[in-house]
Write a protein that holds these residues in place. Structure first.
Motif, PDB file in Angstrom:
ATOM      1  N   LYS A   1      -0.505  26.562   8.284  1.00 58.91           N
ATOM      2  CA  LYS A   1      -1.859  26.720   7.743  1.00 58.91           C
ATOM      3  C   LYS A   1      -2.891  26.344   8.797  1.00 58.91           C
ATOM      4  O   LYS A   1      -2.811  25.286   9.402  1.00 58.91           O
ATOM      5  N   SER A   2      -3.851  27.249   8.983  1.00 57.64           N
ATOM      6  CA  SER A   2      -4.913  26.953   9.946  1.00 57.64           C
ATOM      7  C   SER A   2      -5.953  26.062   9.295  1.00 57.64           C
ATOM      8  O   SER A   2      -6.225  26.155   8.100  1.00 57.64           O
TER       9      SER A   2
ATOM     10  N   ARG B   1       8.295  19.280   6.802  1.00 55.00           N
ATOM     11  CA  ARG B   1       7.543  20.070   7.770  1.00 55.00           C
ATOM     12  C   ARG B   1       6.592  19.143   8.505  1.00 55.00           C
ATOM     13  O   ARG B   1       6.167  18.113   7.972  1.00 55.00           O
ATOM     14  N   CYS B   2       6.217  19.527   9.703  1.00 57.32           N
ATOM     15  CA  CYS B   2       5.207  18.769  10.436  1.00 57.32           C
ATOM     16  C   CYS B   2       3.868  18.870   9.709  1.00 57.32           C
ATOM     17  O   CYS B   2       3.493  19.934   9.226  1.00 57.32           O
ATOM     18  N   ASN B   3       3.151  17.779   9.659  1.00 52.54           N
ATOM     19  CA  ASN B   3       1.825  17.722   9.039  1.00 52.54           C
ATOM     20  C   ASN B   3       0.774  17.691  10.147  1.00 52.54           C
ATOM     21  O   ASN B   3       0.588  16.689  10.822  1.00 52.54           O
ATOM     22  N   ASP B   4       0.083  18.830  10.298  1.00 56.10           N
ATOM     23  CA  ASP B   4      -0.881  18.944  11.389  1.00 56.10           C
ATOM     24  C   ASP B   4      -2.013  17.918  11.294  1.00 56.10           C
ATOM     25  O   ASP B   4      -2.593  17.532  12.299  1.00 56.10           O
TER      26      ASP B   4
ATOM     27  N   VAL C   1       0.832  -1.207   0.000  1.00 56.97           N
ATOM     28  CA  VAL C   1       0.000   0.000   0.000  1.00 56.97           C
ATOM     29  C   VAL C   1       0.865   1.255   0.000  1.00 56.97           C
ATOM     30  O   VAL C   1       1.989   1.266   0.506  1.00 56.97           O
ATOM     31  N   MET C   2       0.280   2.311  -0.594  1.00 56.68           N
ATOM     32  CA  MET C   2       0.925   3.612  -0.531  1.00 56.68           C
ATOM     33  C   MET C   2       0.838   4.118   0.906  1.00 56.68           C
ATOM     34  O   MET C   2      -0.218   4.086   1.524  1.00 56.68           O
ATOM     35  N   THR C   3       1.966   4.560   1.434  1.00 54.83           N
ATOM     36  CA  THR C   3       2.031   4.928   2.847  1.00 54.83           C
ATOM     37  C   THR C   3       2.578   6.340   2.991  1.00 54.83           C
ATOM     38  O   THR C   3       3.578   6.697   2.349  1.00 54.83           O
ATOM     39  N   LEU C   4       1.901   7.129   3.808  1.00 55.39           N
ATOM     40  CA  LEU C   4       2.380   8.467   4.131  1.00 55.39           C
ATOM     41  C   LEU C   4       3.126   8.404   5.456  1.00 55.39           C
ATOM     42  O   LEU C   4       2.640   7.804   6.418  1.00 55.39           O
ATOM     43  N   LEU C   5       4.302   9.030   5.474  1.00 54.77           N
ATOM     44  CA  LEU C   5       5.043   9.089   6.731  1.00 54.77           C
ATOM     45  C   LEU C   5       4.254   9.924   7.733  1.00 54.77           C
ATOM     46  O   LEU C   5       3.909  11.074   7.459  1.00 54.77           O
TER      47      LEU C   5
ATOM     48  N   ALA D   1       4.966  14.966  19.671  1.00 61.43           N
ATOM     49  CA  ALA D   1       5.833  15.908  20.386  1.00 61.43           C
ATOM     50  C   ALA D   1       7.280  15.784  19.931  1.00 61.43           C
ATOM     51  O   ALA D   1       7.981  16.797  19.759  1.00 61.43           O
ATOM     52  N   ALA D   2       7.737  14.546  19.700  1.00 64.03           N
ATOM     53  CA  ALA D   2       9.120  14.354  19.255  1.00 64.03           C
ATOM     54  C   ALA D   2       9.329  14.961  17.873  1.00 64.03           C
ATOM     55  O   ALA D   2      10.392  15.528  17.589  1.00 64.03           O
ATOM     56  N   LEU D   3       8.330  14.874  17.023  1.00 59.98           N
ATOM     57  CA  LEU D   3       8.453  15.461  15.691  1.00 59.98           C
ATOM     58  C   LEU D   3       8.478  16.986  15.771  1.00 59.98           C
ATOM     59  O   LEU D   3       9.227  17.649  15.042  1.00 59.98           O
ATOM     60  N   ARG D   4       7.639  17.557  16.647  1.00 56.52           N
ATOM     61  CA  ARG D   4       7.641  19.014  16.805  1.00 56.52           C
ATOM     62  C   ARG D   4       9.021  19.486  17.277  1.00 56.52           C
ATOM     63  O   ARG D   4       9.539  20.507  16.819  1.00 56.52           O
TER      64      ARG D   4
END
Length: 879
Positions: free
Chosen positions: A309-310, A272-275, A192-196, A286-289
């Motif tokens: 982006k909000s 970048r972090c993905n909200d 499957v296609m996987t998003l990190l 938290a570790a990614l932030r």
């Protein structure tokens, strides 16, 4: 030729992808000589394909090898050879010994060098040993591993969410997008296609397959992909499953032996972090932030201009109307409706030549996907009112976990809007939409195909009573005819499309009367008329439906039942007190009991029209006699009404015939036409119609094909274009003519002198195909066997109400013309161009016609068995 390279990946047990030791961007595919391995395919892996590939992958990926090319295949340029590792292991020798590849039977020729032939003998000996020891491909189990290319629904998450499993990184699409093979069970894998989880990286460089041009990567996109590729490609890693994206893609944390690969990307400023993943990761976010903050503090790469982006709120709503491919109306739980435009996508534009033909198909795609369905609306922003558009929200629409805007773009039904840099009112998956658009372009889907779609044409069968009668004969034989409610005219009157018939018709609900709504905001309608129309729009508009047709009204409307989700809408309307039962009509249509019961419920509930109902004043209406119901017709003696005829026209839309009876009428017609031709060639009679012609007027019209003048009657008028559709009354064919080319019919040629010679007729015991293609074949066949011939017609039954004669046609020149069963009707059925009707008319069921029906049925069975004509793909009636 020998060279040293690094193994980047393994495609199968006999093929590797190698990179240069000096320049890792240089790649080549290298195949092992004289052997073959099972193949891995998206459609399904061959037995042992994965195991064979894994043996070589574990041995080779990430390691240097010394390769020697033995031969190159002309054309493809593929190089075949042998290779060895630093520890002395040689391939394909080690693979043959372990039983994971087979030696090609055609390997080696007599003129090959002795060294090569000795090597082949060694490989064959090793292969024999592997077989004897049941190694690899020769083991006792079948080696088949099922591969599923999607998650398959919520059950996957219920079982695997939160668990850590083994997986192999099959492909690195970009820094945050990987194709992963999940090794969940021994007999089944998920690829499957996987998003990190928790991050997003820039898009990578890619080549447009249609043009060969390279599309530049976003800044740091290729660097991010390379960062992941060098560390993870075709490595077995741990995958922590955390959830799924709205598009059904797996969202997971990929754990490199040294830690979470997402953290390393963030620390290097390559992501970048993905909200949108934060709720899936929970405390792990938290570790990614923290990793992202390190890069921001150092101003590394992407974080030179980082913009957060909000996100807007989301609501569950129901889709009530499809305006176009990119605009819908939705209703919330409180019953309030609002207009929504899809974020960041635009449907086909009317002003664009390449897009305009796709507007209806794109709208239909949306209708099938969304109408009446529950959707998740996430408002991304709003657009203020302009001169051309009213204010509206733009939102992401998700149905069953799938992003509708993305699906539109993927299918080529929409284009992606190019936003300004400061425009934050955009879809959260904007980059994914752009990628989907590029894929649609490359695959030439929809508006990118370069050709217009086949547009479905619908003939308006309610345009005139004559057209309605023609369609009624087809629809009244069928039950639960599938259609689409195209428009609600009132609570009980609808425009319905019948795709398989290519027909559009006005359907009037049988047995009920709903109050009329005002035609506009200023016009006042009848009490509860607007409520009835609102209910019809809410429950029926743009929905798939089924209809039963019983009759037509005096203006061409079809009287019948409408079923939406298998429920009678007439019953719903009456139950809500928004229509009353017309008992006489209800009895005729056979639904009186159901509708009267529904009306009783509405009365007792004081609903709608019955809000002030007084039971003491309720008087039961008498049911009118069924004077116009279908009267049983039984023929005790076979008709012997034989007449000489010729066929003058066959309608390609219905298959109905126009015939002339040979005799006094045709002789008189010949005389009249000679006079008619002489009259209209006289210049002094060149007098076009002065006043606007009306439907039903008799005129003289010049037939386009031969340029001669004939008697005609106006069937319909296009007053805007000043064009009339005329029927040539002595021959039955029709065409459209400008008013300027019509002349008044002089009194000496009127129908009082000689009645119209074209008589309506229909083949007895024969039902022609409904499919336009097969119907055309049938009409062509009838023309072939009848054109220019004097025929004999047996007038089996004359329907005086419909003015149609049901005939069996015989060809006197045929050697079997004396047999009652050897008719042209039978010949048409025998050649697969028609069938015996499943539902016979009352007169057709008469005992005297049993031998004829038996002969026709036998002919139909023979045509089916030989797959002739309409039966070429089997028995369609079985569906």
């Amino acid at each position: 030729m020998a060279f040293v390279a690094n193994v980047k990946s393994v495609l199968s047990g006999d093929t590797l992808v190698l990179t240069s030791t000096n320049n890792p961007t240089l790649e080549k595919v290298f195949s092992l000589a004289h052997v073959s391995a099972p193949r891995l395919n998206k459609e399904g892996d061959e037995p042992f394909a994965f195991q064979s590939r894994e043996f070589l992958r574990n041995m080779a990926v990430g390691k240097p090898i010394r390769a020697r090319v033995l031969y190159t295949v002309p054309g493809s340029g593929r190089e075949y050879g042998i290779a060895s590792f630093q520890d002395g292991t040689e391939i394909p020798e080690a693979l043959v010994k372990a039983g994971w590849v087979k030696v090609r039977e055609d390997a080696g020729r007599k003129d090959d060098p002795e060294e090569l032939l000795e090597g082949l003998d060694k490989l064959r000996n090793l292969e024999t040993s592997a077989k004897n020891e049941s190694l690899g491909l020769y083991s006792v189990n079948n080696g088949f591993i099922a591969v599923q290319n999607d998650l398959g629904g919520p059950d996957f998450m219920k079982e695997w969410k939160g668990k850590t499993v083994d997986g192999v990184i099959e492909r690195v699409i970009s820094g945050d997008r990987l194709l992963i093979r999940l090794l969940l069970t021994e007999k089944k894998h998920w690829q499957v296609m996987t998003l990190l989880a928790g991050i997003r990286t820039p898009s990578t460089e890619r080549v447009n397959q249609s043009t060969g041009q390279t599309q530049s990567a976003e800044e740091y996109g290729n660097e991010a992909r390379s960062f992941v590729e060098t560390r993870l490609l075709q490595r077995q890693v741990k995958i922590k499953i955390v959830g799924a994206s709205p598009q059904g893609q797996l969202v997971a944390t990929v754990l490199h032996p040294r830690g979470n690969i997402a953290e390393f990307l963030l620390q290097e400023g390559l992501a970048r972090c993905n909200d949108f993943h934060s709720t899936m990761l929970g405390a792990d976010m938290a570790a990614l932030r923290a990793a992202e903050k390190q890069a921001q503090d150092k101003k590394l790469r992407l974080h030179k201009h980082h913009v957060a982006k909000s996100s807007g709120g989301s609501d569950d709503m129901i889709v009530t109307k499809i305006v176009g491919a990119d605009t819908i109306f939705v209703r919330n739980k409180a019953g309030d409706e609002k207009r929504i435009s899809l974020s960041s996508v635009r449907g086909p534009r009317a002003g664009e030549q390449s897009e305009a033909p796709w507007r209806e198909e794109a709208k239909e795609f949306m209708r099938k996907k969304l109408i009446g369905k529950h959707v998740r609306i996430t408002v991304d922003g709003s657009k203020p009112a302009t001169d051309d558009f009213e204010a509206r929200d733009v939102a992401t629409v998700v149905q069953n976990g799938k992003n509708i805007g993305l699906q539109l773009v993927q299918e080529g039904y929409a284009t992606v809007i190019r936003h300004r840099k400061d425009d934050t009112d955009r879809a959260s998956n904007y980059d994914e939409l752009l990628a989907a658009q590029e894929t649609a372009k490359e695959e030439k889907k929809g508006i990118w195909s370069g050709k217009a779609p086949k547009i479905k044409q619908y003939a308006d069968m309610s345009e005139s009573v004559q057209k309605a009668k023609i369609q009624l004969s087809t629809l009244s034989r069928q039950r639960k005819v599938p259609g689409v409610v195209d428009f609600c005219k009132s609570g009980s009157r609808f425009t319905v499309l019948i795709p398989r018939e290519g027909a559009k018709l006005t359907l009037v609900l049988a047995g009920v009367r709903a109050p009329r709504a005002g035609r506009n905001a200023q016009e006042k309608g009848e009490p509860f008329g607007q409520e009835a129309l609102d209910l019809a729009n809410k429950r029926c508009n743009q929905r798939d439906c089924e209809i039963n047709v019983y009759d037509i009204d005096k203006v061409g409307g079809f009287i019948g039942d409408l079923y939406v989700n298998r429920e009678s809408f007439a019953k719903i309307l009456v139950e809500e007190g928004l229509a009353t039962v017309h008992e006489y009509s209800a009895e005729k249509s056979g639904n009186a009991a159901e509708l009267l019961a529904a009306q009783k419920v509405a009365k007792e509930g004081r609903k709608g029209l019955w809000h002030d109902w007084d039971p003491s004043q309720d008087v039961e209406e008498e049911i009118a006699p069924e004077s116009s119901a279908e009267t049983p017709v039984t023929i005790d003696k076979k008709p012997e009404d034989y007449r000489d005829i010729i066929i003058t026209n066959i309608d390609y839309e219905t298959g109905k015939l126009k015939i002339q009876e040979v005799g006094k009428g045709t002789a008189a017609l010949t005389t009249l036409m000679n006079e008619f031709k002489k009259f209209h060639t006289d210049p002094k009679n060149n007098n076009p119609i002065k006043d606007n012609p009306k439907t039903g007027d008799y005129v003289a019209a010049k037939f386009t094909q031969d340029g001669d003048w004939y008697r005609a009657r106006i069937r319909s008028n296009d007053r805007a274009a000043k064009v009339a559709e005329v029927v040539y009354i002595d021959y039955g064919n029709s065409e459209k003519q400008p008013w300027s080319k019509l002349r008044p019919l002089d009194q000496q040629f009127n129908v009082q002198r000689l009645k119209a010679q074209a008589v309506d007729a229909q083949l007895a015991f024969v039902q022609l195909p409904q499919s336009p293609e097969y119907l055309k074949d049938a009409v062509d066949f009838i023309y072939d066997v009848t054109e220019g011939k004097n025929l004999v017609g047996s007038f089996d039954y004359v329907d005086n109400k419909e003015n149609v004669s049901y005939i069996t046609i015989f060809d006197p020149s045929s050697k079997d013309s004396g047999k009652v069963t050897e008719s042209i009707n039978r010949e048409i059925i025998r050649n697969g161009h028609a069938m015996v009707p499943k539902k016979l008319k009352p007169w057709e069921r008469s005992k005297v016609f049993e031998p004829i029906l038996k002969s026709l049925t036998e002919s139909m069975v023979a045509a089916k068995e030989e797959r002739l004509g309409m039966w070429e793909y089997g028995d369609l009636t079985e569906d």
